[in-house]
Design a protein around this motif. Structure first.
Motif, mmCIF file in Angstrom:
data_model
loop_
_atom_site.group_PDB
_atom_site.id
_atom_site.type_symbol
_atom_site.label_atom_id
_atom_site.label_comp_id
_atom_site.label_asym_id
_atom_site.label_seq_id
_atom_site.Cartn_x
_atom_site.Cartn_y
_atom_site.Cartn_z
ATOM 1 N N GLN A 68 -5.075 8.406 -0.225
ATOM 2 C CA GLN A 68 -3.723 8.956 -0.299
ATOM 3 C C GLN A 68 -3.334 9.453 -1.682
ATOM 4 O O GLN A 68 -2.463 10.308 -1.803
ATOM 5 C CB GLN A 68 -2.703 7.881 0.117
ATOM 6 C CG GLN A 68 -2.877 7.350 1.524
ATOM 7 C CD GLN A 68 -1.878 6.238 1.818
ATOM 8 O OE1 GLN A 68 -0.670 6.429 1.720
ATOM 9 N NE2 GLN A 68 -2.384 5.063 2.175
ATOM 10 N N ALA A 98 1.349 4.080 -3.026
ATOM 11 C CA ALA A 98 1.202 5.520 -2.804
ATOM 12 C C ALA A 98 2.430 6.272 -3.317
ATOM 13 O O ALA A 98 2.314 7.329 -3.951
ATOM 14 C CB ALA A 98 0.986 5.802 -1.323
ATOM 15 N N GLN A 99 3.617 5.719 -3.066
ATOM 16 C CA GLN A 99 4.850 6.337 -3.572
ATOM 17 C C GLN A 99 4.856 6.340 -5.095
ATOM 18 O O GLN A 99 5.213 7.343 -5.728
ATOM 19 C CB GLN A 99 6.067 5.579 -3.064
ATOM 20 C CG GLN A 99 6.360 5.727 -1.581
ATOM 21 C CD GLN A 99 7.646 5.005 -1.206
ATOM 22 O OE1 GLN A 99 8.653 5.096 -1.903
ATOM 23 N NE2 GLN A 99 7.606 4.265 -0.115
ATOM 24 N N THR A 156 0.838 -1.203 0.000
ATOM 25 C CA THR A 156 0.000 0.000 0.000
ATOM 26 C C THR A 156 0.871 1.250 0.000
ATOM 27 O O THR A 156 0.639 2.195 -0.763
ATOM 28 C CB THR A 156 -0.933 0.013 1.222
ATOM 29 O OG1 THR A 156 -1.779 -1.142 1.186
ATOM 30 C CG2 THR A 156 -1.801 1.261 1.235
ATOM 31 N N GLU A 157 1.879 1.252 0.842
ATOM 32 C CA GLU A 157 2.795 2.396 0.895
ATOM 33 C C GLU A 157 3.562 2.528 -0.410
ATOM 34 O O GLU A 157 3.783 3.633 -0.912
ATOM 35 C CB GLU A 157 3.766 2.219 2.064
ATOM 36 C CG GLU A 157 4.777 3.340 2.212
ATOM 37 C CD GLU A 157 4.155 4.715 2.400
ATOM 38 O OE1 GLU A 157 4.762 5.712 1.943
ATOM 39 O OE2 GLU A 157 3.059 4.792 2.994
ATOM 40 N N SER A 175 -7.803 2.701 1.821
ATOM 41 C CA SER A 175 -6.767 3.544 2.414
ATOM 42 C C SER A 175 -5.943 4.220 1.335
ATOM 43 O O SER A 175 -5.625 5.412 1.411
ATOM 44 C CB SER A 175 -5.872 2.698 3.321
ATOM 45 O OG SER A 175 -4.739 3.425 3.753
ATOM 46 N N LEU A 176 -5.610 3.469 0.311
ATOM 47 C CA LEU A 176 -4.823 4.001 -0.798
ATOM 48 C C LEU A 176 -5.593 5.086 -1.531
ATOM 49 O O LEU A 176 -5.029 6.101 -1.948
ATOM 50 C CB LEU A 176 -4.455 2.860 -1.735
ATOM 51 C CG LEU A 176 -3.443 3.122 -2.844
ATOM 52 C CD1 LEU A 176 -2.157 3.712 -2.278
ATOM 53 C CD2 LEU A 176 -3.146 1.832 -3.590
#
Length: 365
Positions: free
Chosen positions: A232, A185-186, A181-182, A228-229
């Motif tokens: 972001q 986002a990046q 997920t992180e 969640s993504l």
């Protein structure tokens, strides 16, 4: 005297290695493993040069993998890096790589070899070695995959990275979702491979080779991660990709929740969205386009299925023959009724300058 003794020993060693080379030249199949091992012990440089010949003589994937591991154990890694491209048959490449990776369980040198593949070989070759990484269960390899997965490149596609995130997702399962997920986002922020990471998120909860898909619990984890993504990332392409995945998972309401980010200027004062629907009634060369404003609470990513029934229920105007009805919906929310009427006019023109008939607004619950 000492120098002469050393020279004699050196000449003896070279003679012994030449003997091993000749033995390798005559060996076939399983016998190649032992002969190659003797050559590697005698002279690693000569064994490195002879590696392609040993590969050609191995005959099957089991023997080939044993020869490769023998070379790795002797510190002869560079020639083995090119092994995959020496095997013309793709299933044999995969099987050989898997067999080598499976030795991680009892051979630390193989663990080091597998861990070094990412930096040692080019993109295409690394993809070919994926089977070794997949079957290597060493914690060090999983840790490396996690570090690589967490750092997406700033370009839309990268063969190595795509392979890394898929391997990490398959190995870690649903527990990979926070890191992925992180990473997604990046990637969305730096022009990286966003879609590739989102695809890997799906693979993280789907057992490889499974026909039934994710379990209910893992599906819920994936939906939560994608939601969640969605909070972001920015940009139409990223948001649409997330919505597509959410719809595929049956989470239409979660996909619909992305609409305000995609169409902030189209959100009505009461939080609803407006669309247009056009039901074309055709009979021979005659046609009437029935159009209407559609109000939706924004809980659906698409209204097509829900509005088709009410649209086909409009009262027909053509009496000469049984009419055929086709339904179209505006491709995205609209600002107001005027936008719908203007769109309906283009639909009528496409239907051979059909007549227009305005209908009552449809409110979807």
């Amino acid at each position: 005297m000492f120098a002469f003794a050393m020279l004699s020993m050196s000449q003896g060693a070279w003679a012994a290695c030449d003997k091993d080379l000749k033995a390798l030249d005559k060996a076939e199949g399983e016998a190649v493993v032992a002969v190659y091992g003797k050559l590697a012990a005698c002279d690693a440089a000569k064994a490195g040069e002879a590696f392609p010949a040993a590969v050609k003589k191995s005959g099957d994937t089991q023997t080939l993998a044993k020869v490769a591991v023998t070379a790795i154990d002797a510190g002869i890694t560079e020639p083995v890096h090119g092994l995959i491209e020496l095997i013309p048959d793709f299933p044999a490449r995969e099987e050989t790589a898997r067999l080598i990776g499976s030795r991680c369980a009892d051979d630390e040198k193989v663990v080091a070899f597998v861990s070094g593949l990412h930096d040692a070989v080019k993109d295409r070759a690394f993809v070919g070695w994926a089977g070794a990484v997949r079957t290597c269960e060493a914690p060090a390899v999983l840790e490396q995959l996690e570090q690589l997965a967490a750092a997406p490149p700033a370009r839309g596609f990268d063969d190595k990275y795509a392979t890394v995130v898929e391997l990490y997702a398959r190995k870690k399962g649903a527990e990979a979702l926070p890191v992925l997920t992180e990473a997604a986002a990046q990637a969305a922020g730096n022009g990286g491979p966003f879609a590739v990471v989102v695809d890997a998120m799906g693979k993280a909860v789907t057992p490889e080779g499974s026909l039934s898909g994710a379990s209910d619990a893992d599906r819920e984890k994936l939906v939560a991660a994608l939601q969640s993504l969605g909070g972001q990332v920015q940009g139409d392409d990223a948001l649409r990709r997330l919505a597509t995945e959410l719809v595929r998972l049956g989470a239409d309401d979660a996909a619909g929740a992305l609409l305000p980010k995609l169409y902030p200027s189209k959100v009505q004062s009461d939080g609803t969205f407006l669309y247009g629907v056009a039901a074309t009634e055709a009979c021979g060369e005659d046609a009437v386009v029935h159009w209407a404003l559609v109000e939706d609470g924004g809980k659906r990513w698409t209204i097509d299925d829900d509005v088709a029934g009410p649209a086909k229920a409009f009262k027909g105007k053509l009496k000469k023959c049984p009419a055929e009805w086709t339904v179209q919906v505006t491709p995205e929310p609209v600002a107001d009724a005027d936008a719908v009427e203007a769109w309906a006019e283009t639909v009528a023109q496409g239907a051979g300058d059909a007549k227009l008939k305005g209908e009552k607004k449809i409110v979807l619950q």
